[in-house]
Design a protein around this motif. Structure first.
Motif, short mmCIF file in Angstrom:
data_model
loop_
_atom_site.label_atom_id
_atom_site.label_comp_id
_atom_site.label_asym_id
_atom_site.label_seq_id
_atom_site.Cartn_x
_atom_site.Cartn_y
_atom_site.Cartn_z
N ARG A 90 0.83 -1.20 0.00
CA ARG A 90 0.00 0.00 0.00
C ARG A 90 0.87 1.25 0.00
O ARG A 90 2.07 1.21 0.28
CB ARG A 90 -0.90 0.03 1.24
CG ARG A 90 -0.16 0.09 2.56
CD ARG A 90 -1.12 0.08 3.72
NE ARG A 90 -0.47 0.23 5.00
CZ ARG A 90 -0.11 -0.75 5.79
NH1 ARG A 90 -0.34 -1.99 5.43
NH2 ARG A 90 0.47 -0.53 6.95
N PHE A 91 0.23 2.36 -0.31
CA PHE A 91 0.77 3.69 -0.05
C PHE A 91 -0.17 4.37 0.92
O PHE A 91 -1.39 4.14 0.89
CB PHE A 91 0.89 4.51 -1.34
CG PHE A 91 1.97 4.02 -2.27
CD1 PHE A 91 3.28 4.40 -2.07
CD2 PHE A 91 1.67 3.17 -3.32
CE1 PHE A 91 4.29 3.96 -2.91
CE2 PHE A 91 2.67 2.71 -4.17
CZ PHE A 91 3.98 3.11 -3.95
N GLY A 147 5.33 4.08 1.47
CA GLY A 147 4.96 2.94 0.64
C GLY A 147 5.44 1.68 1.32
O GLY A 147 6.48 1.68 1.98
N SER A 148 4.69 0.60 1.16
CA SER A 148 5.02 -0.64 1.87
C SER A 148 4.82 -1.83 0.95
O SER A 148 3.82 -1.92 0.23
CB SER A 148 4.12 -0.78 3.10
OG SER A 148 4.42 -1.96 3.81
N ASN A 149 5.78 -2.74 0.98
CA ASN A 149 5.71 -3.95 0.16
C ASN A 149 6.60 -5.02 0.79
O ASN A 149 7.82 -4.85 0.90
CB ASN A 149 6.18 -3.66 -1.27
CG ASN A 149 5.95 -4.83 -2.20
OD1 ASN A 149 5.51 -5.90 -1.79
ND2 ASN A 149 6.24 -4.64 -3.48
N LEU A 163 13.06 5.34 11.08
CA LEU A 163 13.41 5.16 12.49
C LEU A 163 12.45 5.90 13.40
O LEU A 163 12.16 5.43 14.51
CB LEU A 163 14.86 5.60 12.73
CG LEU A 163 15.92 4.73 12.05
CD1 LEU A 163 17.32 5.30 12.27
CD2 LEU A 163 15.85 3.29 12.56
N ILE A 164 11.96 7.06 12.97
CA ILE A 164 10.93 7.75 13.76
C ILE A 164 9.76 6.80 13.98
O ILE A 164 9.29 6.61 15.11
CB ILE A 164 10.42 9.01 13.03
CG1 ILE A 164 11.49 10.09 12.96
CG2 ILE A 164 9.18 9.57 13.74
CD1 ILE A 164 11.07 11.29 12.12
N SER A 165 9.28 6.21 12.90
CA SER A 165 8.10 5.35 12.98
C SER A 165 8.37 4.10 13.82
O SER A 165 7.54 3.70 14.63
CB SER A 165 7.68 4.95 11.56
OG SER A 165 6.45 4.28 11.58
N SER A 185 9.09 -1.09 4.43
CA SER A 185 8.48 0.21 4.20
C SER A 185 9.54 1.29 4.02
O SER A 185 10.63 1.20 4.59
CB SER A 185 7.58 0.61 5.38
OG SER A 185 6.53 -0.32 5.55
N CYS A 186 9.20 2.30 3.25
CA CYS A 186 10.04 3.49 3.11
C CYS A 186 9.19 4.69 3.50
O CYS A 186 8.14 4.94 2.89
CB CYS A 186 10.55 3.62 1.68
SG CYS A 186 11.67 5.01 1.45
#
Length: 379
Positions: free
Chosen positions: A76-77, A97-99, A132-134, A110-111
């Motif tokens: 997803r985005f 975005g995640s894959n 890293l925040i997330s 994720s990025c």
């Protein structure tokens, strides 16, 4: 008419590390302040209610167009906007975005990037690497639960899903409960388990005993604190990790930032304390993913709202960690009380920790100043 020049600070991932993004105690203290502000209501997120987790772009299982991405696990985005008041007083938006397939390319799943914006003008203040925040704020919200709800003498920590998030969560919990000395791990593959043990030995030397578990039951039994961080396809609670009441040690705190399921009887039992990170967000999820929400959205607290919908649970049973942190309602009420704590994650947390790291970066002279305009193009 003269217009002011606008500059903003770019912070790379190495910059963020220098600015203290990996400070687990500092991040937990920051998140404790966040949940207090959430309880007061000094915040806004997306949607009319101001409580939406974010806006997600999802893809079809069989796209009509050849170049369109195909749906997959965690594919997803997502844009996650927020404003947080109090000492933070900052607007911002996390975009990612995640894959899962990124792992095959030796990249994180994720990025993420975070932009902080002036609350009045909307102009950018900072644009920063946010992986890293997330990750650290994701660990710090259950960390607030450990700080306020876990038994003081907790010794055994169990984790299900030995990925990067749980590695940081172990580090966070260890800093908050130095009495922890035994780590139980349930994972899907030896490689991830070995990486987790290596990380913990390097960063948390207080752990002397490591137990690799073959089943979730083995991991849950005798654990004083549990954290579930398991990725799973959304839709269909039969795919979520399951626990039985009889496995759970009296006095245990069970945190979940990923999927988890258990019996309605266990949840409805008056002796079980139910805590979530923001009750209003769960109400919004129940609107965005109409009943039965838990079948569409794996966050554990959505099972609470489904049970409230069915009349199997009263609304007051779902307690807000912000109310506990603010001293409005009690935390742990006995040594044998079992506490189930659901964590959904919110962009206000990214704004708070991002703002904190940004301020430290300014003091340290870290980052790259970028210019948006000398003056805006006028038309």
């Amino acid at each position: 008419m003269a217009f002011p020049r606008v500059d903003f600070l770019y912070l790379s991932e190495p910059d963020m590390i220098k600015a203290g993004v990996r400070d687990v105690i500092g991040c937990t203290d920051c998140m404790e302040e966040v949940v207090k502000l959430l309880y007061k209501g000094d915040y806004r997120m997306g949607g009319e209610s101001g409580n939406s987790h974010g806006c997600m772009v999802q893809f079809p299982k069989e796209p009509e167009f050849a170049t369109m991405p195909k749906d997959g696990p965690d594919r997803r985005f997502m844009a996650m906007p927020a404003y947080l008041g109090g000492k933070f007083d900052m607007a911002g938006c996390k975009w990612y975005g995640s894959n899962v397939e990124n792992r095959n390319k030796k990249m994180p799943r994720s990025c993420l990037m975070l932009t902080l914006n002036d609350k009045d003008t909307g102009t950018p203040v900072a644009h920063m690497s946010a992986n890293l925040i997330s990750a650290y704020r994701t660990a710090a919200i259950p960390g607030v639960g450990v700080k306020l709800l876990a038994k003081k003498d907790a010794k055994v920590l169990g984790i299900v899903g030995p990925g990067y998030i749980n590695n940081i969560t172990i580090e966070t919990f260890a800093a908050l409960r130095p009495t922890l000395d035994t780590l139980k791990i349930k994972g899907r593959g030896k490689e991830a388990i070995d990486r987790c043990i290596e990380y913990v030995k390097k960063n948390c030397p207080q752990f002397k005993n490591f137990i690799v578990c073959d089943t979730i039951e083995e991991c849950v039994r005798d654990s004083d604190i549990m954290n579930f961080a398991v990725s799973t396809p959304t839709g269909g609670s039969e795919t979520y990790p399951w626990i039985e009441r009889e496995w759970v040690k009296p006095g245990a705190l069970i945190c979940t930032v990923g999927a988890l399921n258990t019996s309605e009887d266990f949840i409805a039992d008056p002796k079980t304390k139910l805590v979530v990170d923001n009750t209003k967000m769960y109400d919004t999820w129940a609107e965005e993913y109409p009943y039965p929400t838990f079948e569409k959205w794996f966050i554990f607290g959505s099972k609470f709202t489904d049970m409230i919908h069915d009349g199997k649970l009263t609304k007051d049973r779902m307690e807000d960690i912000g109310a506990i942190a603010s001293g409005v309602i009690p935390g742990r009420q006995s040594d044998d009380q079992i506490i189930l704590y659901s964590i959904g994650g919110m962009p206000v947390e990214d704004v708070a920790w991002g703002k904190t790291c940004y301020e430290k970066a300014l003091k340290m002279g870290i980052g790259t100043k970028l210019n948006l305009w000398e003056e805006p193009y006028s038309y």
